[in-house]
Design a protein around this motif. Structure first.
Motif, PDB file in Angstrom:
ATOM      1  N   GLU B 440      38.929  40.136  40.332  1.00 55.30           N
ATOM      2  CA  GLU B 440      39.901  40.199  41.415  1.00 55.30           C
ATOM      3  C   GLU B 440      39.420  41.105  42.546  1.00 55.30           C
ATOM      4  O   GLU B 440      38.863  42.171  42.308  1.00 55.30           O
ATOM      5  CB  GLU B 440      41.255  40.704  40.883  1.00 55.30           C
ATOM      6  CG  GLU B 440      42.371  40.413  41.870  1.00 55.30           C
ATOM      7  CD  GLU B 440      43.767  40.737  41.340  1.00 55.30           C
ATOM      8  OE1 GLU B 440      43.882  41.249  40.211  1.00 55.30           O
ATOM      9  OE2 GLU B 440      44.734  40.473  42.071  1.00 55.30           O
ATOM     10  N   GLN B 442      40.775  43.316  45.154  1.00 60.26           N
ATOM     11  CA  GLN B 442      42.032  43.976  45.521  1.00 60.26           C
ATOM     12  C   GLN B 442      41.808  44.966  46.650  1.00 60.26           C
ATOM     13  O   GLN B 442      40.739  45.537  46.774  1.00 60.26           O
ATOM     14  CB  GLN B 442      42.584  44.756  44.331  1.00 60.26           C
ATOM     15  CG  GLN B 442      42.922  43.919  43.142  1.00 60.26           C
ATOM     16  CD  GLN B 442      43.500  44.783  42.047  1.00 60.26           C
ATOM     17  OE1 GLN B 442      44.540  45.414  42.223  1.00 60.26           O
ATOM     18  NE2 GLN B 442      42.831  44.834  40.910  1.00 60.26           N
ATOM     19  N   GLN B 443      42.856  45.165  47.411  1.00 60.26           N
ATOM     20  CA  GLN B 443      42.826  46.241  48.409  1.00 60.26           C
ATOM     21  C   GLN B 443      43.965  47.203  48.095  1.00 60.26           C
ATOM     22  O   GLN B 443      45.095  46.787  47.876  1.00 60.26           O
ATOM     23  CB  GLN B 443      42.980  45.669  49.821  1.00 60.26           C
ATOM     24  CG  GLN B 443      42.819  46.742  50.892  1.00 60.26           C
ATOM     25  CD  GLN B 443      43.108  46.228  52.294  1.00 60.26           C
ATOM     26  OE1 GLN B 443      43.356  45.051  52.492  1.00 60.26           O
ATOM     27  NE2 GLN B 443      43.088  47.137  53.256  1.00 60.26           N
ATOM     28  N   GLN B 444      43.666  48.477  48.087  1.00 57.81           N
ATOM     29  CA  GLN B 444      44.666  49.519  47.878  1.00 57.81           C
ATOM     30  C   GLN B 444      44.838  50.274  49.195  1.00 57.81           C
ATOM     31  O   GLN B 444      43.942  50.279  50.031  1.00 57.81           O
ATOM     32  CB  GLN B 444      44.187  50.523  46.818  1.00 57.81           C
ATOM     33  CG  GLN B 444      43.674  49.904  45.545  1.00 57.81           C
ATOM     34  CD  GLN B 444      44.787  49.525  44.616  1.00 57.81           C
ATOM     35  OE1 GLN B 444      45.871  50.092  44.654  1.00 57.81           O
ATOM     36  NE2 GLN B 444      44.545  48.527  43.781  1.00 57.81           N
ATOM     37  N   TRP B 509      37.307  47.920  44.287  1.00 62.94           N
ATOM     38  CA  TRP B 509      38.117  47.875  45.503  1.00 62.94           C
ATOM     39  C   TRP B 509      37.759  48.934  46.550  1.00 62.94           C
ATOM     40  O   TRP B 509      38.457  49.091  47.551  1.00 62.94           O
ATOM     41  CB  TRP B 509      39.605  47.967  45.159  1.00 62.94           C
ATOM     42  CG  TRP B 509      40.045  49.232  44.467  1.00 62.94           C
ATOM     43  CD1 TRP B 509      39.785  50.512  44.832  1.00 62.94           C
ATOM     44  CD2 TRP B 509      40.878  49.327  43.297  1.00 62.94           C
ATOM     45  NE1 TRP B 509      40.375  51.396  43.965  1.00 62.94           N
ATOM     46  CE2 TRP B 509      41.052  50.688  43.017  1.00 62.94           C
ATOM     47  CE3 TRP B 509      41.485  48.376  42.466  1.00 62.94           C
ATOM     48  CZ2 TRP B 509      41.816  51.140  41.920  1.00 62.94           C
ATOM     49  CZ3 TRP B 509      42.250  48.822  41.387  1.00 62.94           C
ATOM     50  CH2 TRP B 509      42.398  50.195  41.120  1.00 62.94           C
ATOM     51  N   SER B 596      45.494  34.336  46.483  1.00 64.90           N
ATOM     52  CA  SER B 596      44.775  35.079  45.464  1.00 64.90           C
ATOM     53  C   SER B 596      43.372  35.332  45.987  1.00 64.90           C
ATOM     54  O   SER B 596      42.825  34.491  46.699  1.00 64.90           O
ATOM     55  CB  SER B 596      44.672  34.273  44.176  1.00 64.90           C
ATOM     56  OG  SER B 596      45.813  34.473  43.395  1.00 64.90           O
TER      57      SER B 596
END
Lengths: 175, 739, 326
Positions: B440, B442-444, B509, B596
């Motif tokens: 995956e 993802q961005q935080q 990420w 996604s």
């Protein structure tokens, strides 16, 4: 079962604490006089007493190669030898490779080939490549892979490290 | 004239520090009056400490204290005060909390002395009497106890789609198999270490090996009740971690405890053996039931995982999300259950869940393709999904098919014969295998600060980490490109808890999260520069908006009329010798929620297996990766090469063996726990497939830390099958399994 | 590591005097001793550094063989011209062990005195009869993948970890030692012990004795030999099974065969009666398999290491094939 090993603890006359003595170590061309007990390894002498922390501790048991230094030009695991046993030998660590700010060709090759990631095994790998060139026993690619297997890289930079080692052999860039 | 620093290979900006030994890792800071702490660990797996005698240790001159559960200072009682950012649901372990032993090698005392050697000796003199209780450490013997955790650490397994059981019953071709993955330990080359320095007024400066300094800072603050602003955690270089540094480990807690009590500076470095006394990748058994039509269309997938956890926390990871991400199938049912054992809580380890789940799924798919008589790559193409079926969302980008195509071409897959044992040289059976994987993207939320000095040098900072992933380098590239500065005029700083907030470095990420914040903060500086330029006399930029200007070669210019330019220095000279500063936080864009985002890989492997002796040599690996924009192809390639080495370890070597009589990991050093060495690694190729993604984050980059590992181990397993006709479903594939 | 006193001996006599003190041990390469001292498996109270003694020479003997000084480094031995040309089996065996770094430190005498790498011997918090006699053997009922299948006892199933010693056993070396009672020569086959009910003793070297040299007879089997090592990774791992095989051939007829197994017993494992089965026989796979079966007669696995029995048989066949075809 105790953490104290009773059988061995009772043998012989053991000093409560070891006496220290003056130990003369030649590191990167400089002579150092240290007050050390015999139980101090070359690795701990470098890191904790001389603040030469370029040489790394990765296992302290000769199982990883991070502590590799050159002793009279040959690579050894500095964790498995006592400082008191290496007086008057020429120890070369990663800090002693660059000359007047100019990187040793193997150091530069590690950068150019991105032959490391976290960098923790790198000083040992660099000393090991130089030692391998000095020792002159690697002829083939498989020789290099085997003779560099004493330096574990958990980041998995082997492909690039071997490339550096090949280049160092071709150019004969030892110590 | 625009300098593209991103997308071009650059040497690591911290390279010189690393090759000269100047880079300082946690244990390497020189601190006057430093004391050394050595940890004593439990001999038993479960029970109580009846008695501890520390008198012999304390008698030695130079030993300052032996901390145990009996004399430790008070600390917070509440679970939430011991939970860190990566804590799974449950009640975290407190070092020296009580006389209770919850796992073998549990830390039970800290000896603090003037020298390392003395502390190590004194630790041998600590006498412990235990009252042992029966322990359970055997996952496979305890499977009937498996339970669904009340709360999952990662998102809970998706709801069933369709009717997996019914479709399986009706399917003409069926496969039902179990796969086992043993416990693994991270074993970064640098052992976990902390130096805690007590300062007047109760302030603490801490050097810690950690993947997020602010996690350690918050944890210390909570556990010991110290205001956060009184705790500074510093970690400029991390000698690998792979997840072991996501949670503050017990050496940090003990170093801080001792420093506070003794009002001194205390260093605690774990031994390599002690690196096996905290989190690990959990032993996991998986059951896959797959139904398909004779022409190779998947009709049903059931994927169940049962993994170990500790008695005090429910750790889980994304083991069973992969069927929904990777395959088009209408009937899917997955579950993830836990068995609590007398072990320490498992811990995220490079591609947690992905490594484990992809291994089982991709081996099962290979088995199914073989059963049907279809080329395994063709089978995957036939069951390709454009959508993420777990979430029923489109992908922001997915160039997996191109990974297949380019990888297969480079490898020469078209020449593969279906039949196992069809290629041989002397005693060596040769096999080719394939697998694919995803991770995956993802961005935080993350923040960054930028300071442009009066002489035009830029410093950008964020409290992130560089665990070897190249954070220093790629952030420098991103900032240099946005500001139009040469790389050497840009410095990126990290690893200090006083810096702007950053998420843990993990989950692949960091580029996506911190990189996006770095881009944004530099854009804020651009705005300031434009405004200042506009205030200048006869400014040609007076009407310009930020969108109208570009930055390159230390200049700002009108994009449509590059001749209209001004040097950044000329603008800065207007600022009366003061620097320009900006701070920014970047959150994920709300439009990302409709999609996604995953990076993808396809790995092709050739192995040689000795027909009589069972030795396996991985002779060739080709991994094709689609991960959006590759900020630095040089360091990025290294990540994927490293992932391949990990894949070799997972498939063939790594195994932390538990002795269930003792409830103790017995392969607890680097002689007995086999990490791949140079001689295990042969030809390895990396292909980055072009993938444009304007949704995933402002940089279009998906991250590379984990995608390189997931598809390698199953591809090796599948190649071993192709070579030998033997299907090994329990890792690692050691030679005995092939005799 | 516990405290110890430290002296350096300049000659053999002083060394023997010094090591006679209770709790004293020699240190030379240190690669195994310091490893074990750090985890308290060994804890001498006095260390005698013998590296200053002039015992590192490798030279020819009058009998036509060679003498390896006990303090010759493993690397120097493996790469020595006399060893490479006349005893390539020994050279290969040494280079199959450890790493370049360790071989640069470790001495030939020390190689003989390596301790087992058994998981339990290395962990003082577990019972182990070799480390603490009478405490029990954790390996028999525990994890024993790396451990012995031949010559074991109910007290210990440890293996001797050396590669070099496997070749030395095949080459019928002699170990020269000096002690308080003077010098003696120990045939290699008698140097190491089986565990029996004294598993704490690895060898028949007496506590006051120092190894001075290792002598090899003239016959080096430089034409038909092989050292085959099977392990869990391609380098830097101890043997699961290793085979030193040496053949003297006349056409395809075997005049003499030497076969020694490593990684399977408390000492290098040689079965002269089984070797003799090959004498005068053709060098064929069938004959090799017969010898292999004979070698493993009486082998007993303990669960995780059962596979070693079949693996050792196959390894013997492969090693003999390789030696024949070299």
């Amino acid at each position: 079962m105790n953490t104290e090993n009773s059988l061995q603890a009772t043998t012989a006359v053991r000093p409560q604490l070891p006496d220290t003595r003056t130990v003369t170590l030649r590191v990167n061309g400089t002579t150092h006089q240290l007050q050390l007990a015999p139980w101090t390894s070359v690795l701990d002498a470098l890191r904790e007493h001389l603040q030469l922390t370029g040489t790394k501790k990765g296992c302290d048991h000769g199982q990883c190669g991070a502590c590799t230094v050159l002793l009279d030009g040959k690579r050894i695991n500095s964790c498995l030898t006592l400082a008191v046993m290496q007086e008057n030998k020429e120890i070369t660590t990663v800090e002693g490779l660059a000359k007047e700010g100019e990187l040793h060709p193997v150091q530069q090759a590690f950068i150019d080939h991105d032959a490391f990631q976290c960098g923790y095994c790198t000083p040992g790998q660099i000393c090991s490549v130089i030692g391998m060139v000095n020792e002159g026993k690697a002829k083939t690619l498989d020789d290099i892979r085997d003779l560099m297997s004493g330096n574990i890289c958990r980041c998995g930079a082997y492909i690039n490290i071997v490339k550096v080692a090949q280049e160092a052999l071709e150019k004969n860039t030892g110590l | 004239m625009k300098e593209n620093y991103t997308g071009t290979p650059a040497n690591r900006v911290d390279g010189r520090a690393k090759v000269t030994g100047e880079a300082k890792y946690a244990a390497e800071f020189e601190v006057p009056g430093l004391l050394y702490g050595v940890v004593v660990n439990s001999a038993i797996a479960k029970g109580k400490i009846k008695h501890m005698d520390t008198s012999a240790a304390l008698q030695l001159p130079g030993v300052h204290q032996v901390f145990t559960h009996e004399n430790r200072p008070g600390y917070s009682w509440f679970d939430k005060h011991h939970q860190d950012e990566d804590a799974p649901p449950g009640s975290p372990f407190r070092p020296l909390g009580s006389n209770e032993i919850k796992f073998s090698m549990q830390p039970i005392a800290l000896v603090v002395a003037d020298t390392y050697e003395l502390a190590r000796y004194a630790a041998l003199l600590v006498h412990v009497e235990y009252e042992a209780q029966p322990h359970e450490t055997d996952l496979e013997a305890n499977l009937p106890r498996a339970y669904k955790p009340k709360k999952y650490k990662s998102p809970p397994p998706s709801d069933p789609r369709g009717d997996a059981a019914g479709a399986f019953d009706k399917a003409e071709v069926k496969l039902e198999q179990a796969y086992a993955h043993p416990a693994h330990h991270h074993n970064p080359m640098e052992m976990h270490a902390s130096i805690a320095i007590w300062k007047e007024g109760g302030k603490l400066t801490v050097y810690d090996k950690i993947q997020g300094v602010q996690n350690s800072q918050q944890y210390i603050s909570n556990a010991f009740g110290i205001p956060k602003e009184n705790v500074q955690v510093i970690s400029p270089f991390v000698g690998g971690a792979f997840g072991s540094g996501l949670r503050p480990q017990y050496q940090l807690f003990l170093a801080v405890l001792a420093a506070l009590e003794l009002k001194r500076a205390v260093k605690v470095v774990l031994t390599r053996q002690q690196m096996f006394s905290f989190g690990h990748r959990p032993h996991t058994v998986q059951r896959l039931a797959i139904g398909a039509s004779p022409d190779g269309k998947l009709q049903s997938i059931t994927h169940n995982a049962i993994a170990e956890t500790s008695r005090f926390e429910d750790y889980n990871e994304d083991v069973v999300i992969w069927p929904g991400v990777l395959y088009d199938c209408d009937n899917v049912e997955v579950s993830h259950q836990l068995v609590d054992l007398d072990v320490y809580t498992p811990l995220d380890m490079r591609a947690p869940g992905g490594t484990t789940g992809t291994f089982a799924l991709e081996c099962a798919i290979d088995e199914m393709a073989f059963q049907i008589g279809m080329d395994p790559l063709e089978f995957r193409l036939k069951n390709y999904t454009e959508k993420d079926l777990n979430e029923d969302k489109p992908h922001s980008s997915k160039e997996l098919k191109e990974c297949y195509r380019q990888g297969a071409e480079k490898f020469g897959w078209a020449n593969r014969k279906m039949e196992p044992r069809s290629m041989k040289e002397g005693h060596q059976l040769i096999g080719w295998g394939v697998a694919h994987g995803a991770w995956e993207a993802q961005q935080q939320e993350a923040s960054a600060k930028a300071v442009l000095s009066p002489n035009g040098k830029l410093t950008v900072s964020s409290a992130t980490a560089d665990i070897g992933t190249g954070t220093y380098t790629v952030m420098t590239q991103i900032a240099a490109e946005v500001m139009g500065l040469p790389l050497e005029d840009v410095t990126f700083e990290l690893g200090d808890s006083t810096m702007p907030k950053s998420p843990l470095e993990g989950g692949s990420w960091t580029v996506s999260s911190v990189g996006s914040a770095v881009k944004l903060v530099c854009e804020k500086l651009q705005e300031q520069l434009l405004k200042m330029a506009q205030k200048m006399k006869n400014s040609p930029f007076s009407e310009a908006k930020l969108a109208d200007v570009s930055f390159a070669n230390k200049q700002m210019f009108l994009t449509h009329a590059p001749a209209t330019s001004i040097s950044l220095q000329a603008i800065l000279d207007q600022n009366e010798g003061k620097p320009l500063e900006a701070e920014a936080s970047q959150k994920p864009d709300s439009k990302q929620k409709k999609y996604s985002s995953y990076s993808h890989s396809a790995t092709f492997v050739e192995v040689q297996v000795d027909e009589e002796l069972g030795t396996v040599k991985v002779t060739r690996i080709v991994t094709a990766v689609a991960a959006g924009r590759i900020i630095n192809p040089k360091t990025g390639r290294s990540q994927i090469l490293g992932g391949s080495v990990w894949g070799i370890g997972v498939a063939l070597e790594e195994h932390t063996v538990l002795d269930h009589n003792l409830g103790r990991f017995m392969t607890h050093d680097l002689d007995k726990y086999h990490l791949p060495v140079s001689a295990d690694v042969h030809e390895t190729d990396v292909i980055f497939v072009e993938e444009k993604d304007e949704i995933v984050n402002p940089l279009g980059a998906k991250g590379l830390g984990e995608i390189g590992i997931v598809s390698v181990a199953p591809a090796i397993c599948n190649a071993v099958f192709h070579a030998t006709g033997k299907r090994i479903r329990e890792l690692p594939i050691t030679l005995d399994k092939l005799l | 590591m516990r405290p110890f006193t430290f002296t350096q001996a300049q000659d053999v006599d002083t060394a023997v005097q010094e090591v006679s003190l209770e709790g004293a041990k020699f240190v030379a390469g240190g690669t195994n001793l310091l490893d074990l001292m750090k985890i308290d498996v060994m804890s001498p109270s006095h260390l005698v550094d013998i590296t200053q003694i002039a015992l590192e020479t490798i030279e020819e003997t009058e009998a036509g063989g060679i003498r390896l000084g006990a303090l010759a480094k493993n690397a120097d031995t493996a790469y020595h011209e006399l060893v490479e040309t006349r005893y390539p089996l020994l050279s290969h065996a040494i280079l199959a062990g450890a790493t370049a770094q360790l071989r640069n430190m470790a001495t030939d005498g020390g190689n003989l005195l390596q301790r087992t790498r058994c998981y339990y011997f290395y962990d003082t918090q577990t019972p182990c009869n070799k480390r603490e006699p009478g405490s029990g053997c954790s390996a028999i009922q525990g994890y024993n993948r790396d451990l012995a299948i031949l010559g074991t006892s109910e007290h210990c199933i440890a293996t001797h970890p050396s590669d070099m010693c496997v070749a030395l056993a095949a080459l019928e070396a002699t170990v020269h030692v000096t002690g308080k009672n003077g010098e003696r020569a120990i045939p290699f086959a008698d140097f190491h012990r089986l565990p029996g009910d004294t598993p704490h003793l690895d060898s028949n070297l007496q506590p006051d004795e120092i190894i001075t040299s290792i002598e090899l007879p003239a016959k080096g089997f430089a034409k038909h030999y092989t050292y085959l090592k099977l392990r869990d990774r391609a380098s830097y791992a101890f043997a699961l099974v290793s085979v030193a095989a040496a053949l003297e051939l006349e056409g395809d007829t075997i005049k003499e065969a030497r076969i020694v197994l490593g990684g399977v017993a408390h000492k290098p494992w040689r079965v002269p009666e089984a070797e003799a089965l090959l004498q005068g026989q053709k060098a064929t796979r069938d004959n090799f398999r017969k010898v292999a079966e004979a070698y493993l007669q009486g082998a007993q696995g303990f669960g995780h290491n059962d596979f070693k029995i079949e693996l050792a048989k196959r390894a013997i066949v492969r090693a003999l094939e390789q030696a024949t075809n070299r």
